[in-house]
Motif scaffolding. Structure first.
Motif, PDB file in Angstrom:
ATOM      1  N   GLU A  35       0.834  -1.191   0.000  1.00  0.00           N
ATOM      2  CA  GLU A  35       0.000   0.000   0.000  1.00  0.00           C
ATOM      3  C   GLU A  35       0.878   1.255   0.000  1.00  0.00           C
ATOM      4  N   ILE A  36       0.358   2.318  -0.598  1.00  0.00           N
ATOM      5  CA  ILE A  36       1.095   3.584  -0.614  1.00  0.00           C
ATOM      6  C   ILE A  36       1.377   4.062   0.808  1.00  0.00           C
ATOM      7  N   GLN A  37       0.412   3.911   1.697  1.00  0.00           N
ATOM      8  CA  GLN A  37       0.609   4.375   3.061  1.00  0.00           C
ATOM      9  C   GLN A  37       1.760   3.630   3.745  1.00  0.00           C
ATOM     10  N   ALA A  38       1.933   2.345   3.418  1.00  0.00           N
ATOM     11  CA  ALA A  38       3.039   1.583   3.993  1.00  0.00           C
ATOM     12  C   ALA A  38       4.378   2.091   3.460  1.00  0.00           C
ATOM     13  N   ALA A  39       4.417   2.444   2.171  1.00  0.00           N
ATOM     14  CA  ALA A  39       5.654   2.969   1.594  1.00  0.00           C
ATOM     15  C   ALA A  39       6.019   4.305   2.236  1.00  0.00           C
ATOM     16  N   VAL A  40       5.014   5.180   2.428  1.00  0.00           N
ATOM     17  CA  VAL A  40       5.269   6.476   3.060  1.00  0.00           C
ATOM     18  C   VAL A  40       5.761   6.275   4.495  1.00  0.00           C
ATOM     19  N   GLU A  41       5.125   5.381   5.215  1.00  0.00           N
ATOM     20  CA  GLU A  41       5.542   5.088   6.589  1.00  0.00           C
ATOM     21  C   GLU A  41       7.004   4.635   6.633  1.00  0.00           C
ATOM     22  N   GLN A  42       7.363   3.730   5.752  1.00  0.00           N
ATOM     23  CA  GLN A  42       8.740   3.233   5.712  1.00  0.00           C
ATOM     24  C   GLN A  42       9.724   4.342   5.344  1.00  0.00           C
ATOM     25  N   GLY A  43       9.326   5.184   4.378  1.00  0.00           N
ATOM     26  CA  GLY A  43      10.198   6.271   3.953  1.00  0.00           C
ATOM     27  C   GLY A  43      10.438   7.282   5.063  1.00  0.00           C
ATOM     28  N   ILE A  44       9.370   7.670   5.769  1.00  0.00           N
ATOM     29  CA  ILE A  44       9.509   8.634   6.870  1.00  0.00           C
ATOM     30  C   ILE A  44      10.386   8.059   7.978  1.00  0.00           C
ATOM     31  N   ARG A  45      10.160   6.789   8.302  1.00  0.00           N
ATOM     32  CA  ARG A  45      10.959   6.166   9.363  1.00  0.00           C
ATOM     33  C   ARG A  45      12.442   6.157   8.990  1.00  0.00           C
ATOM     34  N   ALA A  46      12.745   5.781   7.732  1.00  0.00           N
ATOM     35  CA  ALA A  46      14.139   5.729   7.293  1.00  0.00           C
ATOM     36  C   ALA A  46      14.758   7.124   7.264  1.00  0.00           C
ATOM     37  N   TRP A  47      13.973   8.123   6.832  1.00  0.00           N
ATOM     38  CA  TRP A  47      14.490   9.495   6.747  1.00  0.00           C
ATOM     39  C   TRP A  47      14.777  10.056   8.143  1.00  0.00           C
TER      40      TRP A  47
END
Length: 420
Positions: A35-47
């Motif tokens: 899901e897009i929301q999962a990708a955003v969550e992962q990206g924010i966490r990594a950033w």
């Protein structure tokens, strides 16, 4: 698609993103099946875990973007953005770009053995050519672009999406359609029918009688390299992945010429084998015949050593009416005889019911149920009798470039994924 948390565990957040970045995110998430929301969550966490900000992202023209994140993540993200002295929009853009960089587009999965699909039925007029073209187009669609696909395997849902009421096509249930990346395969369409319908429909020219042809190569009398006869179809849409080997009227004499050829069942394979290294899938549009040419086509689709069941074989095209059932029996008898005589495995890839229109009443609906009841092979596609296919033929364009969002195009993509 999967998500690490359920929707009720999340909170809605609203920010902005440039359209190009939002589209890249949408496509890449679909490619990885999340899901897009999962990708955003992962990206924010990594950033947020980085020691410093990454390179700035051009956010000019950013527009509204909303998603759902785990409770508290957005507030933590706001604090990190303030500490790094970047705007929320810039921080979000960097986070998503970081996820994209960390999750590159997957490579197209290519078969170890070129897949060979024989589109056949002894009865003419059932739409073998339309299915051949649509299937090849769907397999060749861009893997970095999203396309509307009917993903439900329930035939009842597919039926509802294709029904027409009061003369107006029903709007499909959105739960039945999903935007998915194209397979991105290298596809060769072979017009094996002397009537040249596939060649003409795709805007190519039939091969001249006094030149080289597939018939000559099968008869052991080539006049050149078969590869030189191949033409590319609609480069703008398929980016050079879809090709056609045009037909020639000399194929009307193919059975006569094959009668003098040794191991004639293998004649098509001998002709096409040199081309296989260039393609992931070769689809053969067969003539409405039970002669030697059909034997050669069925043999070409046999299961080879090391090939998994269902990778290659025969796709049978029918209509929801009685004469298709009679022709089906003749075709399957011929294939079964060839299996027994030569001791080979020829797999059925399924039945595609074409030109279906429930307005034709009991004959259509009961015949469709008859195909569904066969079970082995099972129905793998249902294509409605709608105007877009006829229009595409009239203007000599591939259906999936002429009307990419039509119900028929959506059905062709569903068929392609069932066959894959």
């Amino acid at each position: 698609m999967t998500s690490p948390t359920t929707p009720h565990d999340r909170e809605k957040v609203v920010s902005k993103l440039p359209a190009w970045l939002r589209q890249n995110l949408k496509v890449r998430a679909a490619q990885h099946g999340i899901e897009i929301q999962a990708a955003v969550e992962q990206g924010i966490r990594a950033w947020c875990d980085l020691a410093a900000t990454t390179a700035a992202v051009d956010t000019s023209g950013a527009d509204s973007f909303s998603t759902f994140l785990p409770p508290g993540q957005w507030e933590d993200f706001r604090v990190t953005c303030a500490d790094r002295r970047v705007s929320l929009i810039q921080g979000l853009a960097q986070s998503i770009q970081l996820w994209l960089d960390s999750n590159p587009a997957p490579d197209v999965t290519r078969p170890e053995i070129t897949r060979r699909i024989i589109v056949c039925n002894q009865k003419g007029g059932v739409g073998k050519t339309a299915i051949t073209a649509g299937l090849g187009e769907a397999l060749a669609e861009d893997s970095n672009t999203l396309h509307s696909v009917r993903v439900s395997k329930a035939l009842a849902k597919a039926l509802r999406a294709s029904e027409v009421q009061d003369g107006v096509e029903r709007e499909e249930d959105p739960l039945d359609v999903e935007n998915l990346p194209g397979p991105g395969l290298q596809v060769l369409l072979v017009d094996f029918d002397p009537q040249c319908h596939l060649t003409n429909q795709l805007g190519a020219s039939p091969l001249p009688l006094n030149g080289d042809s597939l018939t000559n190569h099968m008869a052991g009398d080539p006049k050149g390299d078969l590869r030189d006869l191949i033409v590319s179809i609609d480069d703008d849409t398929f980016a050079g992945r879809l090709h056609l080997l045009p037909a020639c009227n000399d194929a009307f004499l193919l059975d006569v010429r094959l009668s003098a050829v040794r191991a004639r069942e293998a004649a098509l394979e001998r002709a096409l084998a040199p081309l296989e290294a260039d393609y992931d899938v070769i689809i053969v549009d067969c003539p409405p015949s039970l002669g030697l040419s059909m034997d050669a086509a069925a043999y070409y689709g046999r299961r080879r050593d090391g090939e998994k069941p269902g990778q290659s074989g025969a796709l049978i095209v029918v209509q929801a009416e009685d004469s298709s059932a009679d022709a089906y029996e003749l075709l399957t008898t011929q294939i079964d005889d060839l299996r027994n005589d030569l001791q080979i495995d020829i797999d059925y890839l399924g039945i595609a019911v074409n030109l279906y229109d429930s307005r034709r009443g009991y004959i259509a609906t009961s015949s469709l149920q008859g195909w569904v009841d066969i079970k082995d092979p099972r129905v793998v596609g249902l294509i409605g009798d709608l105007k877009e296919q006829k229009e595409a033929v009239r203007v000599k364009k591939p259906l999936l470039s002429y009307a990419p969002k039509s119900q028929q195009a959506i059905g062709m993509r569903a068929l392609a994924r069932e066959v894959l």
